[in-house]
Design a protein around this motif. Structure first.
Motif, PDB file in Angstrom:
ATOM      1  N   LYS A 127       0.826  -1.209   0.000  1.00  0.00           N
ATOM      2  CA  LYS A 127       0.000   0.000   0.000  1.00  0.00           C
ATOM      3  C   LYS A 127       0.858   1.255   0.000  1.00  0.00           C
ATOM      4  N   CYS A 128       0.304   2.327  -0.582  1.00  0.00           N
ATOM      5  CA  CYS A 128       0.980   3.633  -0.579  1.00  0.00           C
ATOM      6  C   CYS A 128       1.195   4.054   0.872  1.00  0.00           C
ATOM      7  N   ILE A 129       2.407   4.497   1.202  1.00  0.00           N
ATOM      8  CA  ILE A 129       2.715   4.812   2.600  1.00  0.00           C
ATOM      9  C   ILE A 129       2.025   6.098   3.058  1.00  0.00           C
ATOM     10  N   VAL A 130       1.496   6.874   2.100  1.00  0.00           N
ATOM     11  CA  VAL A 130       0.791   8.101   2.492  1.00  0.00           C
ATOM     12  C   VAL A 130      -0.719   7.859   2.571  1.00  0.00           C
ATOM     13  N   CYS A 131      -1.329   7.381   1.482  1.00  0.00           N
ATOM     14  CA  CYS A 131      -2.802   7.317   1.456  1.00  0.00           C
ATOM     15  C   CYS A 131      -3.345   5.912   1.697  1.00  0.00           C
ATOM     16  N   GLY A 132      -2.488   4.898   1.639  1.00  0.00           N
ATOM     17  CA  GLY A 132      -2.942   3.545   1.921  1.00  0.00           C
ATOM     18  C   GLY A 132      -3.566   2.824   0.735  1.00  0.00           C
TER      19      GLY A 132
ATOM     20  N   LEU B 274       5.122   4.935  -2.852  1.00  0.00           N
ATOM     21  CA  LEU B 274       4.059   5.924  -3.083  1.00  0.00           C
ATOM     22  C   LEU B 274       3.192   5.542  -4.274  1.00  0.00           C
ATOM     23  N   CYS B 275       1.919   5.960  -4.218  1.00  0.00           N
ATOM     24  CA  CYS B 275       1.056   5.813  -5.389  1.00  0.00           C
ATOM     25  C   CYS B 275       1.322   7.004  -6.309  1.00  0.00           C
ATOM     26  N   ASN B 276       0.703   7.023  -7.491  1.00  0.00           N
ATOM     27  CA  ASN B 276       1.030   8.130  -8.408  1.00  0.00           C
ATOM     28  C   ASN B 276       0.292   9.424  -8.069  1.00  0.00           C
ATOM     29  N   LYS B 277      -0.559   9.400  -7.030  1.00  0.00           N
ATOM     30  CA  LYS B 277      -1.255  10.638  -6.638  1.00  0.00           C
ATOM     31  C   LYS B 277      -0.528  11.360  -5.494  1.00  0.00           C
ATOM     32  N   CYS B 278       0.202  10.618  -4.678  1.00  0.00           N
ATOM     33  CA  CYS B 278       0.845  11.221  -3.505  1.00  0.00           C
ATOM     34  C   CYS B 278       2.257  11.690  -3.856  1.00  0.00           C
ATOM     35  N   LYS B 279       2.527  12.933  -3.512  1.00  0.00           N
ATOM     36  CA  LYS B 279       3.842  13.503  -3.841  1.00  0.00           C
ATOM     37  C   LYS B 279       4.555  13.921  -2.554  1.00  0.00           C
TER      38      LYS B 279
HETATM   39 ZN   LIG Z   1      -0.968   7.574  -2.157  1.00  0.00          ZN
END
Ligand SMILES: [Zn+2]
Ligand SMILES: [Zn+2]
Length: 247
Positions: A19-24, A34-39
């Protein structure tokens, strides 16, 4: 249910529990988690002394232009804003030690851009009561991950002997005064050190650590943090006041 070979292969290449470490959100595994939305905002225009994002066109931030420090150079990978701030707070207070593995990769990228010659990696210690309460020291986790990536030894060279209250509202000078004498060195430090912390606020903590390390025999102390608080634009406050006034 028995899985097909295609399913097993897909799981191997794109496991669905990463999972993305920011948004899950579920992601394809990648270096930064990271996912491609979280910067995460990288720290590119930095002060050559303390390493935090600077506002002016000169080499140094306003504070470093007027003050000398005990470390040789400091760098930080990202700016302490938005998602980076969220990661630091979760690493510190959210019982999420696994984040250190991803956060240290940003630090490694920054380290690879320096010409630092390092014998040993060390970290800013926590007082033993705080460490016991948290279960780990976030700076130590980042240092251990970097030691693994760089193949350098990592040693606990410092001890925090006095608990200092949080100093969110103090400036560099006030913080330094409160920190003075609260760290001690364990044994004799190697000559060229890399000192790790999670976040650099005014730089007073790493400055005091560097002072005692040098007093104990270290020749060079470089500092690397995951994030640093960016310098505020000079006009920040007046602009805000003007806006308030007009309203
Ligand atoms: Zn994310
Ligand atoms: Zn600076």
């Amino acid at each position: 249910m028995k899985h097909t070979i295609i399913y097993e292969l897909k799981q191997l290449l794109y496991p669905d529990d990463i999972k993305c470490i920011v948004c899950g959100r579920e992601i394809i595994p990648n270096r930064y988690g990271l996912c491609n939305k979280c910067k995460i905002e990288l720290n590119e225009n930095y002060c050559l002394c303390c390493g935090r994002h600077k506002v002016g066109v000169g080499d140094y931030c306003d504070e470093c232009a007027d003050m000398s420090v005990h470390f040789d150079e400091a760098r930080s990978a990202v700016n302490y804003v938005d998602n980076a701030q969220n990661l630091v707070l979760r690493l510190k207070f959210g019982n999420s030690p696994y984040l250190a593995e991803y956060m240290s990769r940003y630090m490694l990228d920054t380290l690879l851009f320096t010409d630092w010659d390092i014998d040993c990696i060390t970290f800013v210690p926590l007082h033993k009561t705080r460490r016991r309460k948290r279960g780990y020291n976030q700076a130590e986790l980042l240092a251990a991950a970097l030691a693994e990536y760089t193949d350098k030894p990592c040693s606990a060279l410092l001890e925090k002997t006095v608990v200092t209250p949080t100093q969110a509202r103090s400036n560099r000078e006030e913080r330094l005064k409160n920190l003075r004498g609260t760290f001690s060195v364990i044994g004799k430090p190697p000559r060229h050190l890399l000192l790790i912390d999670d976040v650099l606020t005014t730089g007073s903590t790493v400055d005091e650590c560097s002072r005692v390390l040098k007093k104990a025999g270290a020749k060079v102390v470089y500092v690397l943090t995951f994030a640093s608080v960016p310098e505020r634009p000079f006009l920040d406050k007046p602009t805000q006041n003007i806006r308030d006034f007009r309203r």
